[in-house]
Write a protein that holds these residues in place. Structure first.
Motif, PDB file in Angstrom:
ATOM      1  N   TYR A  33     -16.572  -8.843 -32.118  1.00 59.03           N
ATOM      2  CA  TYR A  33     -16.061 -10.215 -31.999  1.00 59.03           C
ATOM      3  C   TYR A  33     -17.039 -11.012 -31.134  1.00 59.03           C
ATOM      4  O   TYR A  33     -17.655 -10.451 -30.217  1.00 59.03           O
ATOM      5  CB  TYR A  33     -14.685 -10.234 -31.338  1.00 59.03           C
ATOM      6  N   GLU A  34     -17.153 -12.325 -31.466  1.00 60.37           N
ATOM      7  CA  GLU A  34     -18.036 -13.210 -30.687  1.00 60.37           C
ATOM      8  C   GLU A  34     -17.330 -14.545 -30.449  1.00 60.37           C
ATOM      9  O   GLU A  34     -16.728 -15.099 -31.368  1.00 60.37           O
ATOM     10  CB  GLU A  34     -19.371 -13.460 -31.418  1.00 60.37           C
ATOM     11  N   VAL A  35     -17.397 -15.010 -29.231  1.00 58.05           N
ATOM     12  CA  VAL A  35     -16.737 -16.256 -28.838  1.00 58.05           C
ATOM     13  C   VAL A  35     -17.645 -16.989 -27.856  1.00 58.05           C
ATOM     14  O   VAL A  35     -18.398 -16.372 -27.112  1.00 58.05           O
ATOM     15  CB  VAL A  35     -15.351 -15.971 -28.222  1.00 58.05           C
ATOM     16  N   THR A  36     -17.613 -18.292 -27.930  1.00 62.66           N
ATOM     17  CA  THR A  36     -18.420 -19.165 -27.034  1.00 62.66           C
ATOM     18  C   THR A  36     -17.500 -19.950 -26.126  1.00 62.66           C
ATOM     19  O   THR A  36     -16.540 -20.589 -26.602  1.00 62.66           O
ATOM     20  CB  THR A  36     -19.282 -20.147 -27.835  1.00 62.66           C
ATOM     21  N   VAL A  37     -17.816 -19.948 -24.841  1.00 67.01           N
ATOM     22  CA  VAL A  37     -16.998 -20.619 -23.833  1.00 67.01           C
ATOM     23  C   VAL A  37     -17.894 -21.555 -23.025  1.00 67.01           C
ATOM     24  O   VAL A  37     -18.929 -21.118 -22.507  1.00 67.01           O
ATOM     25  CB  VAL A  37     -16.309 -19.590 -22.906  1.00 67.01           C
ATOM     26  N   PRO A  38     -17.573 -22.874 -22.938  1.00 69.67           N
ATOM     27  CA  PRO A  38     -18.354 -23.751 -22.074  1.00 69.67           C
ATOM     28  C   PRO A  38     -18.242 -23.307 -20.632  1.00 69.67           C
ATOM     29  O   PRO A  38     -17.167 -22.864 -20.179  1.00 69.67           O
ATOM     30  CB  PRO A  38     -17.717 -25.118 -22.284  1.00 69.67           C
ATOM     31  N   GLU A  39     -19.352 -23.415 -19.939  1.00 67.39           N
ATOM     32  CA  GLU A  39     -19.307 -23.029 -18.518  1.00 67.39           C
ATOM     33  C   GLU A  39     -18.387 -23.982 -17.779  1.00 67.39           C
ATOM     34  O   GLU A  39     -18.101 -25.099 -18.226  1.00 67.39           O
ATOM     35  CB  GLU A  39     -20.703 -23.038 -17.936  1.00 67.39           C
ATOM     36  N   ASN A  40     -17.892 -23.392 -16.679  1.00 69.60           N
ATOM     37  CA  ASN A  40     -16.975 -24.126 -15.801  1.00 69.60           C
ATOM     38  C   ASN A  40     -15.595 -24.288 -16.433  1.00 69.60           C
ATOM     39  O   ASN A  40     -14.791 -25.092 -15.934  1.00 69.60           O
ATOM     40  CB  ASN A  40     -17.524 -25.498 -15.414  1.00 69.60           C
ATOM     41  N   THR A  41     -15.349 -23.629 -17.595  1.00 69.72           N
ATOM     42  CA  THR A  41     -14.011 -23.688 -18.174  1.00 69.72           C
ATOM     43  C   THR A  41     -13.060 -22.835 -17.354  1.00 69.72           C
ATOM     44  O   THR A  41     -13.363 -21.678 -17.033  1.00 69.72           O
ATOM     45  CB  THR A  41     -14.031 -23.185 -19.621  1.00 69.72           C
ATOM     46  N   ARG A  42     -11.935 -23.419 -17.032  1.00 69.58           N
ATOM     47  CA  ARG A  42     -10.957 -22.679 -16.235  1.00 69.58           C
ATOM     48  C   ARG A  42     -10.224 -21.697 -17.132  1.00 69.58           C
ATOM     49  O   ARG A  42     -10.534 -21.558 -18.296  1.00 69.58           O
ATOM     50  CB  ARG A  42     -10.014 -23.655 -15.554  1.00 69.58           C
ATOM     51  N   ALA A  43      -9.152 -20.950 -16.551  1.00 67.60           N
ATOM     52  CA  ALA A  43      -8.426 -19.910 -17.302  1.00 67.60           C
ATOM     53  C   ALA A  43      -7.995 -20.442 -18.647  1.00 67.60           C
ATOM     54  O   ALA A  43      -7.386 -21.511 -18.722  1.00 67.60           O
ATOM     55  CB  ALA A  43      -7.221 -19.452 -16.506  1.00 67.60           C
TER      56      ALA A  43
END
Length: 1715
Positions: A33-43
């Motif tokens: 599985y692969e997912v992208t998360v913007p930095e500084n995103t909270r919980a």
């Protein structure tokens, strides 16, 4: 990462692959599985994992096995939801890998989860320093661009793309308007560069330049400030904030007093050495003339200016101008000006400008008027003047007082305390007293040194301020109406108290009170009856008798003559009613009418009824056989009634009407009887059959498209004429182009029907008579009119109806119309065609017909017919009422839609309407275009209709040739004609006797000429110039003659009586006489001008414009006087007369020609009677020129019908008086004072030097200082100008301080002359009907005589002329000859010293400026002339400069751009026109215009044309007679001088021969050697006088023939001048024969001349403004002898090597004789 960790990951991965590939009991849906998360995103929830279990019933559990050491992620064991617990940071780690496991009991499965961190711009750039500062030297331009700061960098904690920075710069020196900036920054490194040198100092520089560098990562940015400090360089000189400093100091200021302090500014840095340290000094100081010492000093540090001498004198010098210098430490300097005004101290006593004042004061001035201003001279300006009349100082001192005069010039206004009256004997003796002035106010009378005195001698001038006084104001009379004419009625005596009771009183009957002109009063006041009294017209008369004195203006007293008129039985009865009756034909005998009578006499005196009435026993038999009349005495209340009966049936075809004569009488004693006529009309009954008939119709058409042309009615012979409704019409053989109305019989024709004769056949039926198909033939003669036939038309008015004029006479002979045409052809002679244009009825009570005759090619046709008017009436048997004139306000029921071919006929605009006039006289009819009258022409208020721009016979007069060009028409004029129409403006009259030019008839012996009539205008200005040798003569006459019908009273008669002008004028309200009694006579063989003006019921006559002498010989302006010369003007009574016209007398309706120089027929008796006019005034002998009516010059040339008169004025021709004016000069003046005047644009003694124009640019002007003083009463301005601008001031002449001015300017494209005198209302005179801003050269002349102004442009004719004659108010203009002449506008200074030009004339040219006829300079080409110099000029250049208008202009082929001076047009170019196909340009054959005059031959060239002139003529168009052909009439004094010089020459030659006598032997011995030397001369250059011939050889040898041509030949350029062809041998010829056809020996031309080798002149096809090529005028001759006159001795001896041999030494004798 350590190796153990790597090994573990590889092992696990291998295991996971093995598990996945295998068939494990627990398996994830995806292995990774692969997912992208913007930095500084909270919980946040990331994804949900899902796995499959093979065993049923097992519960899945999820967990993270690896990668979550930091506890950043959470995996829900039951749901498999993966979530983020803490924010991620891209800058720490960009990717996370997690291993997750799913458990189902003992079974398990794994999957890999990759979490990518997406970078966010969460860190802004940061500069390490908030301020960067550096220092450079100002104005340092070395090594540019150069780095001034390297470490201007910022940091950004973002990684990746948001960590890359770009730099920009802003602030001082960074421009947004496109200018090059001073700084730049490297976008990648942040390095700051200097691009341009910087300025530290004001006003544009700054000591510190502030910048801001911005770093941006694409979203976020940071800033840092930069301060660039400049080190000063001494690059600024000190300057004074105000270039001019004004200071004031009193004239009694002691030594060392402070005057002012000057302050200088230096923009350099005061902290940088001495760069800004300023010291002061005086560079240009004022120097005291007596001691040579400076007047002012200055403190070098403070700049304080002080006086260096004691006690300034304002009366000596009112202002000082000194120059101050400010110097800084580096030696740079700045200058300023200090103006020191010296304040006045009242230390100079006043004095009057005259020790004694002699005044002539009008008695009519009231105490409010200033009698005189006693001017005072006082150099001080702080004066407080006070004035007084010294008590007891002389006769009448108490009647006057003096008060200060307002204004700039000091003086006292002398006023009277009480009214002055010349009729008072004490006042008449005059007054004398003393006046004093002090400059210290009313308190200064005690200081005698400040008091001045003058004497005043005042004499009263008698004014016409009293009305004449009648001895009786009213006389009452009762007169019978048969009082005989000539009876003395009463005497009125009036006296005038003015002029000591010596004034002359003349008497006049007020025209309004005597409309019938029945009373006349003589010079003694005796009133006589000159007309018949008629009680029936007026039973009372109240005649007002005026007593008019001889003052100016005249004063009038009125007395009344009241007359009661009693009745006399002088009127017989008249037919009251009915006057006309009608009876049907074929009816039985019956009562026709009961006739009543009337009588205008007084019935109360028995001068009326009862009346008697009976049939006249002398009645014709057909009346007595048909009519009987009885008297009913009781009818009409006992007055008596005549009963008229018919005796039998009447027949209309036998007689359509009966004229019944009745004898009527009244009851008076004796009874008066008369015969009256009762008209009895016989009504028609259709009782006659038709008969075949023929008809002829003559048609004149203009071949226009439009409605059909009416031809009248088809005619059959039928005695009945009331039966039209019963007839029908039909074609026998229809004809194309003709149309028939079958019901009415009216025939019409197509307007385009060709010329020819057409025979038409018809049949007519009459149902009432039972007739069918009766033949009727119509012959139609069609002729189309040519433009020349339409324009040359003359109207004649006949006293007959149209049918009688057109139909043949009763005997079948020719009609009146045919006889008229025949007689006109006989009198007109050959050379033209006379034909009828149109025949029209004239509306009015009496029947009349107007016939328009066309006479193309016949000059003076209308005048010829008028001259033969009486003979023509006799020939026709019909009275000819008018010839050549029509009423301008003739009633007409026709309102034409369009009118064409308009021309001025008899003072009225006449044109052709789009309609036809039909005169149908049964067997004949005439059809022509309808001529309509549009209104008066030639009036100042009338509008000239627009006519087509094409050549007509009236375009060019007196033999001029008309050229029809694309820009309009222009004329090529013969020599002696002037203007655009080739008019002749002068005419000579021979007095009594002379030859009659081309006309015969009963004219009286004597000179006369006929010109067009005076237009019937409410305002008329008529002027002429007269050169007379007789004291009594008729000058102008317009009015009735002996053969004019009664009732025509209007007339104008201007004559000379005892050398004085006398005007008799009657505008219909009664005659008035205006006489000017001058001390000098006009019959002095000198030109004199006479102006006649009538408007607003006033008439004026002015002689010589009140100049005082011959008006064209004004005194020359003064060259020595400082002030303007004031002429001695004549008494206004002798040069200007006015009188009032009778009420409602406004228009001169003479309806005839204006006769000049004499009358053809004597005056009617009633005109001469009572007006002191001879029945036939003497004929004029002398010359008349410049006859002008309402601004339009009258042509006095070939078209004038005249006798003993010819064009021109021989007495004023310069050539006849040995004065040659050249081609570009004109002869001016009277016979005793002839002189040449150059045409505009030419100068020099021979008028052969073209003047040089000047171009005026924006904000330009020229100021001219004159060396002479223009006359104060008259001033003229003349110049040439060229412009496309619609406004601007050309020239202004003004007095000192500009109070009075006289200027010429353009206003809205129209030329205007503006006169402003003595603060009166400004007078503006404009040429409002023509625009002159057209880019062509125009010549203008503006002249003023007092307050009268004249303005003319080019030929000064018609719309190019305007005048305003106002001989009242102020008359003098003292021109300031130093400062008062400005050209191109008036300069003035705005605030801050900015120079502006008021009414600026720019983008135009001015040339040949003359002030009062004297040449003024136009810089820069001419900066001075003998008459003035250009003192100041700005913005002008030599020549008429204009930039090319064809730049970047393209024209559609084949046309090309043609520059037309500041404008352009697309055309084919000079001498070329578009071809018929309009696709090419081809040469134009100008010879088709016949441009060569005097029989010259035209040769077409490309471009242009050449005129080859016959012998005796030269010039561009062969229009100039050769000088050699001029017959010179030498005066006796000249002949005597020539004889004396000839005798002297003979004696001188004889003396020389005697002196040479002793050398004869030696001469004979040297003959052989001389011959050898002569042979050497052919091949070698010999000394000029080496050959000494024998005395016997002193003869002119016959020259040989050259190539068969005679040695004496005519110069091809100078016709009829023989030139000797000398066999001169030049060194280049080497003895060879010269080809006489191609090679000639041409002597060098003299200065100002050029040689033309052929008689032809190449001609440019431009308009009148085009410049002729060299050799195009009489001044371009080939001269012999290098400047010697042809035929002179020196020219004959120029080369001693010729074939003509002369004695040695004779050359010196010849030169001595000539000198």
């Amino acid at each position: 990462m350590d190796p153990a960790r790597i090994l573990q990951i590889i092992t696990n991965s291998t295991w996971m692959v093995t598990k996945l590939v295998g068939s494990d009991p627990v398996e994830f849906e995806q292995p990774e599985y692969e997912v992208t998360v913007p930095e500084n995103t909270r919980a946040d929830h990331l994804l949900r994992l899902s796995a499959r279990v093979r065993a049923q019933g097992e519960t899945l559990q999820y967990r993270i096995n690896e990668g979550n050491e930091e506890g950043l992620f959470h995996l829900d064991p039951s749901s498999g939801s993966l979530s983020l617990l803490r924010p991620l940071d891209y800058e720490i780690q960009q990717q996370y890998e997690l291993v997750v496991e799913a458990l189902a009991g003992e079974a398990r499965g794994e999957a890999r989860v990759v979490v990518n961190v997406d970078d966010q711009n969460d860190h802004a750039p940061v500069f390490l320093r908030a301020l960067h500062e550096t220092q450079i030297t100002e104005e340092d331009n070395r090594h540019l661009p150069k780095v001034i700061l390297k470490q201007v960098t910022a940091v950004d904690r973002d990684a990746g793309r948001f960590g890359r920075l770009a730099y920009t710069i802003s602030g001082d020196g960074m421009f947004t308007n496109g200018s090059r900036p001073c700084f730049s920054v490297d976008a990648a490194s942040g390095t700051v560069l200097l691009l341009r040198p910087l300025d530290r100092d004001p006003p544009h520089g700054r000591p510190q330049w502030r910048l801001r560098v911005t770093a941006t990562d694409g979203e976020l940015e940071a800033h840092t400030d930069i301060r660039v400090n400049l080190k000063d360089a001494n690059d600024n000189a000190p300057f004074f904030p105000s270039r001019t400093t004004t200071a004031t100091v009193s004239e009694d200021t002691p030594l060392g007093s402070s005057v002012t302090r000057v302050v200088a500014t230096d923009h350099d840095d005061p902290q940088e050495g001495d760069n800004a340290k300023v010291t002061f000094s005086l560079e240009k100081n004022a120097i005291d003339e007596s001691s040579g010492r400076p007047i002012f000093a200055i403190d070098s540090e403070l700049g304080v200016i002080t006086t260096a001498l004691c006690c300034l004198d304002r009366e000596k010098t009112q202002r000082y101008v000194i120059q101050v210098v400010a110097t800084d430490g580096g030696g740079l300097k700045g200058t300023g000006t200090v103006v020191v005004d010296v304040d006045d101290v009242n230390d100079v006593p006043p004095r009057f400008s005259r020790p004694e004042w002699t005044l002539d004061v009008s008695e009519s001035l009231d105490p409010d008027n200033v009698l005189a201003t006693l001017t005072v001279v006082d150099q001080d300006v702080t004066n407080d003047f006070a004035y007084r009349v010294v008590p007891g100082s002389g006769r009448g001192w108490q009647m006057f007082h003096v008060e200060g005069a307002p204004g700039a010039l000091p003086g006292g206004n002398l006023r009277s305390v009480e009214l002055l009256d010349y009729e008072d004997a004490d006042h008449r003796e005059g007054f004398h007293f003393r006046v004093q002035v002090t400059d210290l106010g009313e308190e200064g009378w005690g200081r005698k040194e400040h008091v001045a005195e003058t004497k005043v001698r005042l004499s009263l001038v008698d004014e016409n301020d009293n009305d004449p006084v009648f001895s009786e104001d009213a006389i009452y009379l009762t007169l019978p109406e048969d009082t005989p004419r000539g009876s003395l009625l009463a005497s009125f005596i009036a006296l005038d108290p003015d002029n000591g009771g010596e004034s002359r009183v003349r008497y006049q009957v007020a025209p309004d009170s005597d409309p019938g002109h029945q009373f006349a009063v003589d010079e003694t006041g005796t009133v006589r009856l000159v007309g018949n009294l008629d009680r029936e017209t007026a039973d009372t008369h109240n005649a007002l008798v005026w007593a008019v004195d001889d003052g100016s203006p005249p004063r009038t007293a009125t007395a009344t003559l009241a007359i009661n008129v009693t009745d006399v039985n002088d009127n017989p009865p008249f037919l009251s009613e009915p006057r006309e009756v009608q009876v049907m034909e074929n009816s039985q005998a019956q009562l026709v009418a009961r006739v009543k009578l009337g009588d205008p006499d007084d019935w109360r005196q028995g001068h009326g009824p009862p009346f008697t009435i009976s049939l006249d026993p002398r009645a014709p038999p057909h009346v007595t056989d048909s009519i009987r009349v009885t008297l009913d005495r009781r009818g009409d209340d006992g007055r008596g009634v005549g009963v008229v009966w018919t005796r039998a049936a009447l027949d209309r075809e036998e007689r359509p009407a009966l004229l019944v004569p009745l004898v009527v009488g009244d009851a008076g004693w004796p009874s008066l009887t008369a015969t009256v006529t009762l008209t009895l009309h016989v009504a028609d009954v259709n009782d006659n059959p038709m008969a075949p008939a023929a008809k002829t119709v003559t048609v004149h058409t203009m071949q226009r498209q439009g409605a059909a042309v009416p031809l009248g009615r088809v005619y059959v012979q039928d005695p009945d004429d009331w039966d039209a409704a019963s007839k029908t019409y039909a074609w026998r053989a229809p004809q194309a182009g003709f149309f028939l109305d079958t019901s009415s019989g009216h025939l019409s024709m197509a307007p385009s029907t060709p010329d020819g004769r057409y025979h038409l056949s018809f049949v007519v039926s009459d149902s009432s008579q039972g007739q069918d198909d009766v033949e009727a033939n119509v012959t139609v003669q069609v002729k189309s009119l040519q433009p020349s036939e339409i324009t040359h038309t003359t109207p004649l008015t006949l006293a007959a109806d149209t049918d009688a004029v057109v139909r043949p006479d009763a005997k079948g002979g020719p009609s009146v119309l045919s006889r008229l045409v025949g007689a006109a052809r006989t009198w007109a002679g050959g050379g033209g065609v006379v034909q009828v244009l149109s025949v029209q009825p004239v509306e009015g009570r009496n029947p009349a017909t107007r016939i328009w005759l066309s006479a193309a090619g016949i000059a003076n046709f209308d005048y010829i017919l008028l001259y033969h008017k009486n003979e023509l009436s006799s020939t026709l048997g019909v009275n000819v009422q008018d010839v050549g004139v029509v009423p301008c306000h003739e009633p007409s029921a026709i309102t034409p839609v369009t009118v064409a071919e308009e021309r001025c006929v008899g003072g009225c605009w006449v044109g052709l309407a789009d309609d036809f006039s039909v005169v149908d006289a049964n067997s004949s009819a005439v059809v022509g275009p309808l001529v309509v009258v549009q209104g008066p022409c030639g009036c100042t208020s009338s509008t000239t209709p627009i006519r087509a721009s094409m050549c007509t016979p009236d375009t060019c007069l007196n033999g001029g040739r008309c050229l029809s060009t694309s820009s309009g028409t222009r004329c090529i004029c013969p020599h002696g004609t002037l203007g655009s129409q080739c008019k002749v403006l002068s005419r000579h009259f021979q007095g009594t006797g002379g030859r009659h030019d081309g006309s015969t008839g009963p004219a009286q012996d004597g000179a006369w000429a006929w010109v067009p009539p005076i237009p019937p205008c409410a305002e008329v200005h008529l002027s002429l110039e007269v050169l007379s040798t007789v004291r009594a003569a008729a000058l102008l006459y317009s009015g009735p003659d002996q053969d004019t019908e009664p009732g025509s009273r209007d007339l104008l008669l201007l004559e000379l009586r005892e050398g004085q002008p006398v005007l008799l004028l009657d505008l219909g309200g009664g005659p008035i006489t205006l006489t000017l009694n001058s001390s000098s006579s006009l019959a002095d063989n000198t030109w004199h001008r006479i102006d006649l003006i009538w408007k607003h019921e006033m008439v004026e006559m002015i002689v010589d414009l009140c100049v005082g002498d011959s008006w064209d010989e004004l005194p020359m302006p003064s060259l020595t006087q400082n002030h303007t010369l004031t002429p001695l003007l004549p008494d206004g009574h002798t040069c200007h007369g006015t009188t009032r016209l009778p009420h409602n007398a406004r228009v001169l309706n003479t309806r005839g020609v204006l006769q000049v120089g004499g009358l053809v027929h004597p005056l009617p008796p009633l005109m001469a009677e009572g007006n002191s006019v001879l029945p036939h005034p003497p004929h004029f002998q002398g010359c008349i020129r410049n006859l002008r009516v309402n601004g339009k010059l009258v042509d006095l040339g070939d078209r004038v019908l005249s006798k003993a008169s010819s064009p021109g004025c021989p007495a004023t021709e310069c050539r006849a008086n040995l004065l040659q004016c050249g081609v570009h000069g004109r002869c001016q003046g009277s016979p005793s004072s002839l002189q040449c005047e150059c045409h505009p644009g030419w100068s020099g003694p021979g008028c052969d030097l073209p003047t040089i124009p000047a171009t005026f640019f924006p904000n330009s002007y020229v100021k001219v200082a004159l060396s002479f003083s223009p006359l104060a009463y008259t001033t003229s301005i003349s110049l040439r100008f060229r412009t496309l601008k619609s406004r601007g001031e050309l020239v202004v002449l003004s007095s000192q301080h500009g109070r009075d001015s006289w200027s010429v300017q353009l206003v809205g494209g129209h030329l205007c002359a503006v006169l402003h005198l003595q603060s009166k209302t400004t007078t503006t005179l404009c040429l409002s009907r023509v625009s002159l801003a057209d880019g062509h050269w125009h010549s203008l002349t503006a002249t003023r005589y007092g307050s009268s102004t004249f303005l003319e442009v080019d030929d000064g004719d018609g719309d190019l002329y305007n005048a305003s004659l106002v001989l009242k108010g102020e008359h003098l203009l003292d021109v300031d000859k130093q400062e008062g002449i400005r050209v191109g506008g008036s300069p003035y200074y705005q605030e801050k010293g900015v120079l502006k030009i008021h009414n600026d004339y720019f983008d135009g040219c001015i040339d040949d400026l003359r002030i009062s006829g004297l040449s003024a300079p136009l810089p820069p080409a001419v900066n001075s002339t003998p008459w003035g110099q250009a003192s100041v000029f700005k913005g002008v250049e030599q020549g008429c400069i204009a930039p090319s208008a064809c730049t970047n202009v393209s024209c559609r082929p084949p046309l090309s751009c043609i520059d037309t001076w500041r404008s352009y047009q697309c055309g084919c170019g000079e001498g070329r026109v578009l071809s018929r196909s309009r696709v090419t340009c081809e040469d134009e054959d100008e010879c088709a215009w016949q441009p060569c005059l005097s029989g010259g031959s035209c040769f077409n060239t490309q471009p242009g044309y050449v005129c080859s002139c016959p012998a005796g003529f030269s010039g561009q168009h062969c229009q100039l007679p050769e000088v050699g052909q001029t017959s010179l009439k030498l005066p006796m004094g000249v002949l005597v001088t020539i004889v004396v010089w000839c005798i002297f020459l003979i004696l001188l030659v004889c003396a020389f021969l005697l002196h040479q006598h002793h050398r004869r032997a030696a001469l004979r011995r040297g003959m052989a050697d001389a011959k050898d030397n002569a042979m050497d001369c052919k091949g070698h250059v010999a000394p000029p006088c080496s050959h000494t011939p024998n005395l016997l050889e002193m003869q002119l040898l016959k020259p040989p023939r050259a190539n068969g041509q005679p040695a004496w030949t005519r110069n091809p350029n100078i016709a009829d001048v023989d030139v000797l062809q000398v066999d001169a041998v030049t060194p280049e010829s080497s003895g060879e024969e010269l080809d006489g056809d191609r090679r000639q020996v041409s002597p060098p031309p003299s200065r100002g001349s050029s040689y033309q080798g052929m008689s032809s002149r190449r001609t440019s096809k431009g308009g009148p403004g085009s410049t002729p090529p060299a050799g195009d005028d009489l001044r371009n001759y080939a001269y012999e002898g290098d400047g010697s006159s042809p035929g002179s001795l020196s020219s004959c001896l120029e080369n001693c090597s010729g074939s003509a041999k002369f004695l040695g030494g004779f050359r010196e004798v010849a030169h001595m004789v000539e000198s």
